[in-house]
Design an enzyme around this catalytic site. Sequence first.
Site, PDB file in Angstrom:
ATOM      1  N   HIS A   1      49.363  60.756  32.951  1.00 51.48           N
ATOM      2  CA  HIS A   1      49.021  60.193  31.638  1.00 51.48           C
ATOM      3  C   HIS A   1      49.251  61.299  30.594  1.00 51.48           C
ATOM      4  O   HIS A   1      49.088  62.484  30.901  1.00 51.48           O
ATOM      5  CB  HIS A   1      47.542  59.804  31.687  1.00 51.48           C
ATOM      6  CG  HIS A   1      47.043  59.046  30.509  1.00 51.48           C
ATOM      7  ND1 HIS A   1      46.643  59.661  29.355  1.00 51.48           N
ATOM      8  CD2 HIS A   1      46.865  57.718  30.308  1.00 51.48           C
ATOM      9  CE1 HIS A   1      46.224  58.743  28.495  1.00 51.48           C
ATOM     10  NE2 HIS A   1      46.346  57.555  29.046  1.00 51.48           N
TER      11      HIS A   1
ATOM     12  N   ASP B   1      42.588  64.481  38.033  1.00 48.44           N
ATOM     13  CA  ASP B   1      42.249  63.470  37.034  1.00 48.44           C
ATOM     14  C   ASP B   1      41.802  62.219  37.785  1.00 48.44           C
ATOM     15  O   ASP B   1      42.616  61.523  38.402  1.00 48.44           O
ATOM     16  CB  ASP B   1      43.488  63.200  36.160  1.00 48.44           C
ATOM     17  CG  ASP B   1      43.304  62.006  35.238  1.00 48.44           C
ATOM     18  OD1 ASP B   1      42.261  61.328  35.313  1.00 48.44           O
ATOM     19  OD2 ASP B   1      44.229  61.748  34.434  1.00 48.44           O
TER      20      ASP B   1
ATOM     21  N   GLN C   1      41.457  56.922  37.151  1.00 46.07           N
ATOM     22  CA  GLN C   1      41.760  55.645  37.818  1.00 46.07           C
ATOM     23  C   GLN C   1      41.259  55.595  39.257  1.00 46.07           C
ATOM     24  O   GLN C   1      41.493  54.603  39.945  1.00 46.07           O
ATOM     25  CB  GLN C   1      43.282  55.390  37.795  1.00 46.07           C
ATOM     26  CG  GLN C   1      43.893  55.250  36.421  1.00 46.07           C
ATOM     27  CD  GLN C   1      43.452  53.985  35.682  1.00 46.07           C
ATOM     28  OE1 GLN C   1      42.869  53.062  36.257  1.00 46.07           O
ATOM     29  NE2 GLN C   1      43.724  53.939  34.389  1.00 46.07           N
TER      30      GLN C   1
ATOM     31  N   LYS D   1      36.005  53.233  32.018  1.00 48.62           N
ATOM     32  CA  LYS D   1      36.843  52.622  33.060  1.00 48.62           C
ATOM     33  C   LYS D   1      36.025  52.276  34.300  1.00 48.62           C
ATOM     34  O   LYS D   1      36.554  51.844  35.311  1.00 48.62           O
ATOM     35  CB  LYS D   1      37.994  53.555  33.436  1.00 48.62           C
ATOM     36  CG  LYS D   1      39.018  53.735  32.294  1.00 48.62           C
ATOM     37  CD  LYS D   1      40.167  54.590  32.733  1.00 48.62           C
ATOM     38  CE  LYS D   1      40.982  55.130  31.582  1.00 48.62           C
ATOM     39  NZ  LYS D   1      41.808  54.145  30.902  1.00 48.62           N
TER      40      LYS D   1
ATOM     41  N   CYS E   1      51.074  55.272  28.056  1.00 50.58           N
ATOM     42  CA  CYS E   1      50.836  56.709  27.827  1.00 50.58           C
ATOM     43  C   CYS E   1      51.450  57.548  28.947  1.00 50.58           C
ATOM     44  O   CYS E   1      50.835  58.521  29.411  1.00 50.58           O
ATOM     45  CB  CYS E   1      49.350  57.020  27.694  1.00 50.58           C
ATOM     46  SG  CYS E   1      48.553  56.171  26.347  1.00 50.58           S
TER      47      CYS E   1
HETATM   48  N1  PMP Z   1      44.276  59.708  32.916  1.00 45.94           N
HETATM   49  C1  PMP Z   1      44.544  58.525  33.462  1.00 45.94           C
HETATM   50  C2  PMP Z   1      45.136  58.477  34.847  1.00 45.94           C
HETATM   51  C3  PMP Z   1      44.299  57.343  32.756  1.00 45.94           C
HETATM   52  O1  PMP Z   1      44.584  56.160  33.299  1.00 45.94           O
HETATM   53  C4  PMP Z   1      43.732  57.428  31.460  1.00 45.94           C
HETATM   54  C5  PMP Z   1      43.453  56.175  30.649  1.00 45.94           C
HETATM   55  N2  PMP Z   1      44.484  55.236  30.663  1.00 45.94           N
HETATM   56  C6  PMP Z   1      43.443  58.685  30.946  1.00 45.94           C
HETATM   57  C7  PMP Z   1      43.727  59.794  31.697  1.00 45.94           C
HETATM   58  C8  PMP Z   1      42.831  58.858  29.597  1.00 45.94           C
HETATM   59  O2  PMP Z   1      41.565  58.292  29.574  1.00 45.94           O
HETATM   60  P1  PMP Z   1      40.746  58.228  28.194  1.00 45.94           P
HETATM   61  O3  PMP Z   1      41.603  57.465  27.233  1.00 45.94           O
HETATM   62  O4  PMP Z   1      39.499  57.513  28.558  1.00 45.94           O
HETATM   63  O5  PMP Z   1      40.539  59.623  27.750  1.00 45.94           O
END
Ligand code: PMP
Length: 410
Positions: free
Chosen positions: A121, A198, A201, A224, A364
């Site tokens: 991401h 990270d 997910q 999430k 993203c």
């Molecule tokens: N890392 C991963 C793998 C994600 O899926 C996401 C959210 N789509 C993020 C980071 C960022 O999360 P947040 O927008 O809650 O900071």
Amino acid sequence: MDVKRIRKDFPILSIKVKGNDLVYFDNGATTQKPLSVIKAVEHYNENLNGNPHRGAHYLGVTSTEAYEGAREKVRAFIGAEKSSEIIFTRNTTESLNLIAYSYGLNFVNKGDEIVIAISEHHSNILPWQMVARVKGAVLKYMYTNEEGRITEEEYKSKITDKTKIVSIAQVSNVLGTKYPVKDIVKYAHEKGAVAIVDGAQSTPHMKVDVSDLDTDFFVFSGHKMLASMGIGVLYGKEKFLLEMPPFLGGGDMIEYVTEQDATFAELPFKFEAGTQNVEGAVSLGAAIDYLNSIGLDKIEAYEEELTEYALKKISDIDYVTVYGPKSAKNKGGIISFNVKDVHPHDVATILNNYGVAVRSGHHCAQPLMKHLGIQASSRASFYFYNTYEEIDKFIEALKNVRKWLGYGRS
Ligand code: PMP
């Protein structure tokens, strides 16, 4: 798992969209909240709200207990050793930036290498681009193969004696792949690198144990996993957090301040400057209670079945391309796909007419899009409150997408 009963806990799941029952398949972006989480926040605001750690008065104490109680729940949930290793942030993005600014800028040197996956991401790319730029380090990528996996050969060829940091998502938010992060962390350590996982997910969908993973840092977002937006977590091993300077300066994170200097509060407060999101932490604590009441093992197993079912159905449609693993084994409940000749935004808009919520765009993850040779995709992402019937509705709606645009009529 009694999904019918579980769904009663989530009021929003019974709303109508364009006259249809909502089919919410955008859980990778954010999840819905059960009544117990909604009520816990209400209870906090009706009975306990104050500024924690500051007042000796009643509400100063109750809010401190609520906040620190949530921290302890997070500690137990992810298997951390000490609650002082749990730092509350706004989200995964802020947690990763905290590590990059505080650890990266202070411990990465010229010529060092930072290794991440191509599927990261943007929140796990941009902070490292910044560190590499400022410190003269090199940012390297581990690439996914045709199946959407990172092979042992691939990570062993990228992580070397020069590697200072390895940062990787446990589950890709586009491909759904569950990466072998425990093996990658182990190899990173063998090479003397610091490992960051990270868990945005993964944490909501499977049992996470940071002690078993032996990762140095672990990050995730509350929203999430059934909690409110604006609360996130950074887990860090004490030995790293102790040597890292604060990320933000201000109230609550100091020990003593003079005109020209300051000393800092102990962990975790050194990294929590200013008034914190206590009701967010409370919501996360309530979300953890809810998830524990179902069981992460059951959630993971059910989502795997659901994903297998959806993958089978979707692969029967010959004009749909699926990205990432084609089997639900070692894959989270995330399916990214494209419909031949139709832009993903059109796919999402047409599905919305049937009440089906999917995401479309680059998710993203633009470097991954480039690696896959596409601009964008649609993405259906499931949670334990989704059903087989909803997948059937989604597949039926998907079969109508090309017809809406006039394909197949002539
Ligand atoms: N890392 C991963 C793998 C994600 O899926 C996401 C959210 N789509 C993020 C980071 C960022 O999360 P947040 O927008 O809650 O900071």
